[in-house]
Design a protein around this motif. Structure first.
Motif, short mmCIF file in Angstrom:
data_model
loop_
_atom_site.label_atom_id
_atom_site.label_comp_id
_atom_site.label_asym_id
_atom_site.label_seq_id
_atom_site.Cartn_x
_atom_site.Cartn_y
_atom_site.Cartn_z
N ASN A 41 218.76 49.08 89.62
CA ASN A 41 218.42 47.66 89.63
C ASN A 41 217.30 47.36 88.64
O ASN A 41 217.32 46.32 87.97
CB ASN A 41 218.01 47.23 91.04
CG ASN A 41 219.18 47.24 92.02
OD1 ASN A 41 220.33 47.18 91.61
ND2 ASN A 41 218.88 47.34 93.30
N ALA A 42 216.32 48.25 88.55
CA ALA A 42 215.22 48.05 87.60
C ALA A 42 215.72 48.15 86.16
O ALA A 42 215.29 47.39 85.28
CB ALA A 42 214.12 49.09 87.83
N LEU A 43 216.65 49.07 85.90
CA LEU A 43 217.24 49.19 84.56
C LEU A 43 218.03 47.94 84.22
O LEU A 43 217.96 47.44 83.08
CB LEU A 43 218.15 50.42 84.50
CG LEU A 43 218.93 50.62 83.20
CD1 LEU A 43 217.98 50.78 82.02
CD2 LEU A 43 219.85 51.83 83.31
N SER A 44 218.78 47.42 85.16
CA SER A 44 219.54 46.19 84.93
C SER A 44 218.62 45.02 84.63
O SER A 44 218.90 44.19 83.74
CB SER A 44 220.40 45.88 86.17
OG SER A 44 221.10 44.67 86.01
N ARG B 184 216.10 41.37 80.51
CA ARG B 184 214.92 40.86 79.80
C ARG B 184 215.06 40.99 78.29
O ARG B 184 214.42 40.27 77.53
CB ARG B 184 213.65 41.59 80.27
CG ARG B 184 213.22 41.21 81.67
CD ARG B 184 211.78 41.66 81.93
NE ARG B 184 211.64 43.10 81.85
CZ ARG B 184 211.76 43.92 82.90
NH1 ARG B 184 212.08 43.42 84.09
NH2 ARG B 184 211.60 45.22 82.76
N LEU B 185 215.91 41.93 77.84
CA LEU B 185 216.11 42.09 76.40
C LEU B 185 216.86 40.90 75.79
O LEU B 185 216.77 40.64 74.60
CB LEU B 185 216.91 43.38 76.11
CG LEU B 185 216.15 44.69 76.29
CD1 LEU B 185 217.11 45.86 76.14
CD2 LEU B 185 215.02 44.80 75.29
N LYS B 186 217.65 40.21 76.62
CA LYS B 186 218.45 39.06 76.17
C LYS B 186 219.38 39.44 75.02
O LYS B 186 219.46 38.76 73.99
CB LYS B 186 217.52 37.91 75.74
CG LYS B 186 216.66 37.39 76.87
CD LYS B 186 215.75 36.26 76.42
CE LYS B 186 214.88 35.76 77.58
NZ LYS B 186 213.97 34.67 77.16
N VAL B 187 220.08 40.54 75.21
CA VAL B 187 221.08 41.00 74.23
C VAL B 187 222.40 41.22 74.97
O VAL B 187 222.44 41.30 76.20
CB VAL B 187 220.64 42.31 73.53
CG1 VAL B 187 219.35 42.09 72.74
CG2 VAL B 187 220.47 43.43 74.55
#
Length: 239
Positions: free
Chosen positions: A142-145, A150-153
């Motif tokens: 979940n933290a990786l997701s 947050r990268l917005k890519v």
């Protein structure tokens, strides 16, 4: 004298040893105040835990020639019940073994003599340990997701190739490193994933590997300039 943690333990009405066993997933150093497994997690959790019970279990229940191949679905259901009792209802292993044993056994109402113990007491303890590992894995996924969001890519390879294969904590770390290397020009704080059971790091910043050699750094330094001046002076004295 009761501490603040003692009051929280009492208020939760969950055995203290169960809270302390998973306190590393909590915001507190000693208490387990984390988000528990939800009903939507049960199918994936049961499949993940069942495949790791033991080689014998996999052979007997999931091999085409296994003696209990016909009961493989019943085994997965029994594991699912066990996880629900452990991580939703917060029952302990001895209680489940004594009072919920019918849920982890197979029997046919039309053939009362046909009763199969799908999960032994030792395997129930192993399900408890594996369930805690899966909960830790789920937190990290979940933290990786969230970091990827947050990268917005939009990265099809990450979403469709990497993400479906992440089933261990180590793979989460590898995927995080892969993202950080590919999108290192993006905000660095997107990859600062901190978990409560990681070693504490105080005032330490991540240092990226340098591609510049020590010679190139020295060449541009003040020491290099002084060496050049000294060399000219010595050359003039000799000639």
């Amino acid at each position: 004298m009761l501490t603040e943690d003692d009051d929280l333990i009492r208020a939760q009405d969950i055995p203290e040893r169960m809270q302390l066993a998973t306190s590393s997933l909590s915001q507190s150093a000693t208490l387990s105040l984390h988000q528990n497994l939800s009903e939507t997690d049960m199918d994936d959790a049961a499949a993940w835990v069942t495949s790791r019970l033991s080689a014998r279990k996999t052979r007997d229940f999931f091999s085409p020639t296994g003696p209990y191949n016909a009961y493989r679905e019943a085994l997965v259901l029994a594991v699912s019940y066990s996880l629900r009792f452990l991580f939703v209802h917060e029952f302990e292993v001895p209680y489940i073994w004594t009072h919920k044993r019918d849920y982890i056994s197979y029997f046919n109402p039309q053939e009362m003599r046909t009763r199969i113990e799908l999960i032994s007491l030792a395997e129930l303890w192993r399900i408890n340990a594996l369930g805690q590992k899966y909960r830790s894995l789920l937190e990290r996924r979940n933290a990786l997701s969230a970091a990827y969001t947050r990268l917005k890519v939009v990265d099809d390879y990450f979403e469709h190739i990497i993400t479906p294969k992440i089933d261990t904590v180590e793979m989460v770390a590898d995927a995080t490193e892969w993202l950080s290397m590919k999108y290192k020009t993006n905000k660095q704080d997107a990859f600062d994933l901190q978990f409560h059971d990681d070693e504490e790091v105080v005032d330490r910043k991540r240092k990226a590997p340098s591609r510049v050699s020590a010679y190139e750094i020295a060449k541009k330094s003040v020491v290099s300039k002084l060496a050049d001046v000294s060399g000219v002076a010595i050359f003039g004295m000799l000639f």
